[in-house]
Write a protein that holds these residues in place. Sequence first.
Motif, PDB file in Angstrom:
ATOM      1  N   GLN A  48      11.762  -6.468  48.313  1.00 38.41           N
ATOM      2  CA  GLN A  48      12.244  -7.836  48.524  1.00 38.41           C
ATOM      3  C   GLN A  48      13.019  -8.337  47.308  1.00 38.41           C
ATOM      4  OE1 GLN A  48      12.055  -9.477  51.521  1.00 38.41           O
ATOM      5  NE2 GLN A  48      11.349  -7.435  52.101  1.00 38.41           N
ATOM      6  N   THR A  49      12.565  -7.939  46.136  1.00 38.39           N
ATOM      7  CA  THR A  49      13.242  -8.312  44.891  1.00 38.39           C
ATOM      8  C   THR A  49      14.686  -7.816  44.878  1.00 38.39           C
ATOM      9  OG1 THR A  49      11.164  -8.254  43.663  1.00 38.39           O
ATOM     10  CG2 THR A  49      13.171  -8.044  42.373  1.00 38.39           C
ATOM     11  N   LEU A  50      14.908  -6.643  45.454  1.00 42.86           N
ATOM     12  CA  LEU A  50      16.232  -6.022  45.409  1.00 42.86           C
ATOM     13  C   LEU A  50      17.273  -6.778  46.226  1.00 42.86           C
ATOM     14  CD1 LEU A  50      15.270  -2.254  45.521  1.00 42.86           C
ATOM     15  CD2 LEU A  50      15.693  -3.730  43.533  1.00 42.86           C
ATOM     16  N   LYS A  51      16.841  -7.776  46.982  1.00 38.68           N
ATOM     17  CA  LYS A  51      17.792  -8.622  47.704  1.00 38.68           C
ATOM     18  C   LYS A  51      18.557  -9.526  46.744  1.00 38.68           C
ATOM     19  CE  LYS A  51      15.216  -8.822  52.047  1.00 38.68           C
ATOM     20  NZ  LYS A  51      14.511  -9.730  52.970  1.00 38.68           N
ATOM     21  N   THR A  52      17.956  -9.819  45.578  1.00 37.48           N
ATOM     22  CA  THR A  52      18.581 -10.769  44.647  1.00 37.48           C
ATOM     23  C   THR A  52      18.804 -10.220  43.241  1.00 37.48           C
ATOM     24  OG1 THR A  52      16.418 -11.724  44.115  1.00 37.48           O
ATOM     25  CG2 THR A  52      17.675 -12.774  45.876  1.00 37.48           C
ATOM     26  N   ILE A  53      18.172  -9.111  42.905  1.00 40.55           N
ATOM     27  CA  ILE A  53      18.315  -8.526  41.566  1.00 40.55           C
ATOM     28  C   ILE A  53      18.804  -7.090  41.744  1.00 40.55           C
ATOM     29  CG2 ILE A  53      17.122  -7.872  39.442  1.00 40.55           C
ATOM     30  CD1 ILE A  53      15.140 -10.108  39.923  1.00 40.55           C
ATOM     31  N   SER A  54      19.712  -6.665  40.897  1.00 38.30           N
ATOM     32  CA  SER A  54      20.255  -5.307  41.012  1.00 38.30           C
ATOM     33  C   SER A  54      19.144  -4.267  40.856  1.00 38.30           C
ATOM     34  CB  SER A  54      21.350  -5.078  39.969  1.00 38.30           C
ATOM     35  OG  SER A  54      20.798  -5.062  38.668  1.00 38.30           O
ATOM     36  N   VAL A  55      19.311  -3.152  41.538  1.00 39.18           N
ATOM     37  CA  VAL A  55      18.268  -2.131  41.575  1.00 39.18           C
ATOM     38  C   VAL A  55      17.975  -1.566  40.187  1.00 39.18           C
ATOM     39  CG1 VAL A  55      19.800  -0.202  42.158  1.00 39.18           C
ATOM     40  CG2 VAL A  55      17.407  -0.114  42.821  1.00 39.18           C
ATOM     41  N   GLY A  56      19.004  -1.323  39.389  1.00 38.64           N
ATOM     42  CA  GLY A  56      18.782  -0.769  38.057  1.00 38.64           C
ATOM     43  C   GLY A  56      17.981  -1.692  37.168  1.00 38.64           C
ATOM     44  N   THR A  57      18.346  -2.949  37.200  1.00 35.68           N
ATOM     45  CA  THR A  57      17.643  -3.945  36.383  1.00 35.68           C
ATOM     46  C   THR A  57      16.219  -4.160  36.872  1.00 35.68           C
ATOM     47  OG1 THR A  57      19.712  -5.037  35.839  1.00 35.68           O
ATOM     48  CG2 THR A  57      17.699  -6.332  35.571  1.00 35.68           C
ATOM     49  N   ALA A  58      16.065  -4.345  38.188  1.00 33.89           N
ATOM     50  CA  ALA A  58      14.730  -4.596  38.743  1.00 33.89           C
ATOM     51  C   ALA A  58      13.790  -3.430  38.463  1.00 33.89           C
ATOM     52  CB  ALA A  58      14.822  -4.859  40.244  1.00 33.89           C
ATOM     53  N   TYR A  59      14.268  -2.216  38.682  1.00 34.22           N
ATOM     54  CA  TYR A  59      13.410  -1.059  38.474  1.00 34.22           C
ATOM     55  C   TYR A  59      13.074  -0.881  36.996  1.00 34.22           C
ATOM     56  CZ  TYR A  59      11.264   3.467  38.874  1.00 34.22           C
ATOM     57  OH  TYR A  59      10.358   4.481  38.809  1.00 34.22           O
ATOM     58  N   ALA A  60      14.040  -1.090  36.130  1.00 38.38           N
ATOM     59  CA  ALA A  60      13.776  -0.952  34.696  1.00 38.38           C
ATOM     60  C   ALA A  60      12.732  -1.955  34.235  1.00 38.38           C
ATOM     61  CB  ALA A  60      15.069  -1.131  33.904  1.00 38.38           C
ATOM     62  N   ILE A  61      12.839  -3.186  34.701  1.00 35.77           N
ATOM     63  CA  ILE A  61      11.870  -4.210  34.322  1.00 35.77           C
ATOM     64  C   ILE A  61      10.510  -3.891  34.932  1.00 35.77           C
ATOM     65  CG2 ILE A  61      11.255  -6.652  34.571  1.00 35.77           C
ATOM     66  CD1 ILE A  61      14.304  -7.234  34.360  1.00 35.77           C
ATOM     67  N   TRP A  62      10.482  -3.516  36.213  1.00 41.06           N
ATOM     68  CA  TRP A  62       9.228  -3.196  36.905  1.00 41.06           C
ATOM     69  C   TRP A  62       8.501  -2.056  36.188  1.00 41.06           C
ATOM     70  CZ3 TRP A  62       7.972   1.302  39.825  1.00 41.06           C
ATOM     71  CH2 TRP A  62       6.848   1.184  40.647  1.00 41.06           C
ATOM     72  N   ALA A  63       9.224  -0.992  35.912  1.00 42.18           N
ATOM     73  CA  ALA A  63       8.607   0.165  35.265  1.00 42.18           C
ATOM     74  C   ALA A  63       8.232  -0.132  33.817  1.00 42.18           C
ATOM     75  CB  ALA A  63       9.561   1.358  35.328  1.00 42.18           C
ATOM     76  N   GLY A  64       9.124  -0.785  33.087  1.00 41.44           N
ATOM     77  CA  GLY A  64       8.875  -1.051  31.666  1.00 41.44           C
ATOM     78  C   GLY A  64       7.732  -2.014  31.429  1.00 41.44           C
ATOM     79  N   VAL A  65       7.762  -3.138  32.120  1.00 40.88           N
ATOM     80  CA  VAL A  65       6.696  -4.132  31.932  1.00 40.88           C
ATOM     81  C   VAL A  65       5.372  -3.576  32.444  1.00 40.88           C
ATOM     82  CG1 VAL A  65       5.882  -6.436  32.578  1.00 40.88           C
ATOM     83  CG2 VAL A  65       8.282  -6.082  31.956  1.00 40.88           C
ATOM     84  N   GLY A  66       5.418  -2.857  33.570  1.00 43.63           N
ATOM     85  CA  GLY A  66       4.193  -2.243  34.084  1.00 43.63           C
ATOM     86  C   GLY A  66       3.600  -1.247  33.099  1.00 43.63           C
ATOM     87  N   THR A  67       4.448  -0.428  32.505  1.00 39.64           N
ATOM     88  CA  THR A  67       3.990   0.554  31.522  1.00 39.64           C
ATOM     89  C   THR A  67       3.386  -0.131  30.300  1.00 39.64           C
ATOM     90  OG1 THR A  67       5.658   2.135  32.250  1.00 39.64           O
ATOM     91  CG2 THR A  67       4.731   2.474  30.052  1.00 39.64           C
TER      92      THR A  67
END
Length: 106
Positions: A48-67
């Motif tokens: 759902q996030t990818l509807k408004t945030i670019s995939v590269g940015t969203a995934y980088a933030i998701w993976a980085g902050v999660g890690t």
Amino acid sequence: MGCLLLAAAIAAEVAGTTAMKYSDGFSRLVPSLLTVLGYVVSFVLLAQTLKTISVGTAYAIWAGVGTAAIAAIGMVFLGEGMTAAKAAGIALIIVGVVVLNLGGAH
């Protein structure tokens, strides 16, 4: 709204990963189910996030902050040690997320 969905996706992923620690290699039912639920919810929210945030940015933030969050949980609650390399890695993750946001994350 995308940022809130991304934050919820990160929280669900962190909860799922934390539950995985307690699943004992998926041999305990409740933590195993919580792991699966956490990841399913996380991926749905990330999609759902990818509807408004670019995939590269969203995934980088998701993976980085999660890690970074899982590393902190491991140190604070699970007795994992802090090393200079671990501290530097977490700091680099935080800097990377900040740079992505300053560079036009949306």
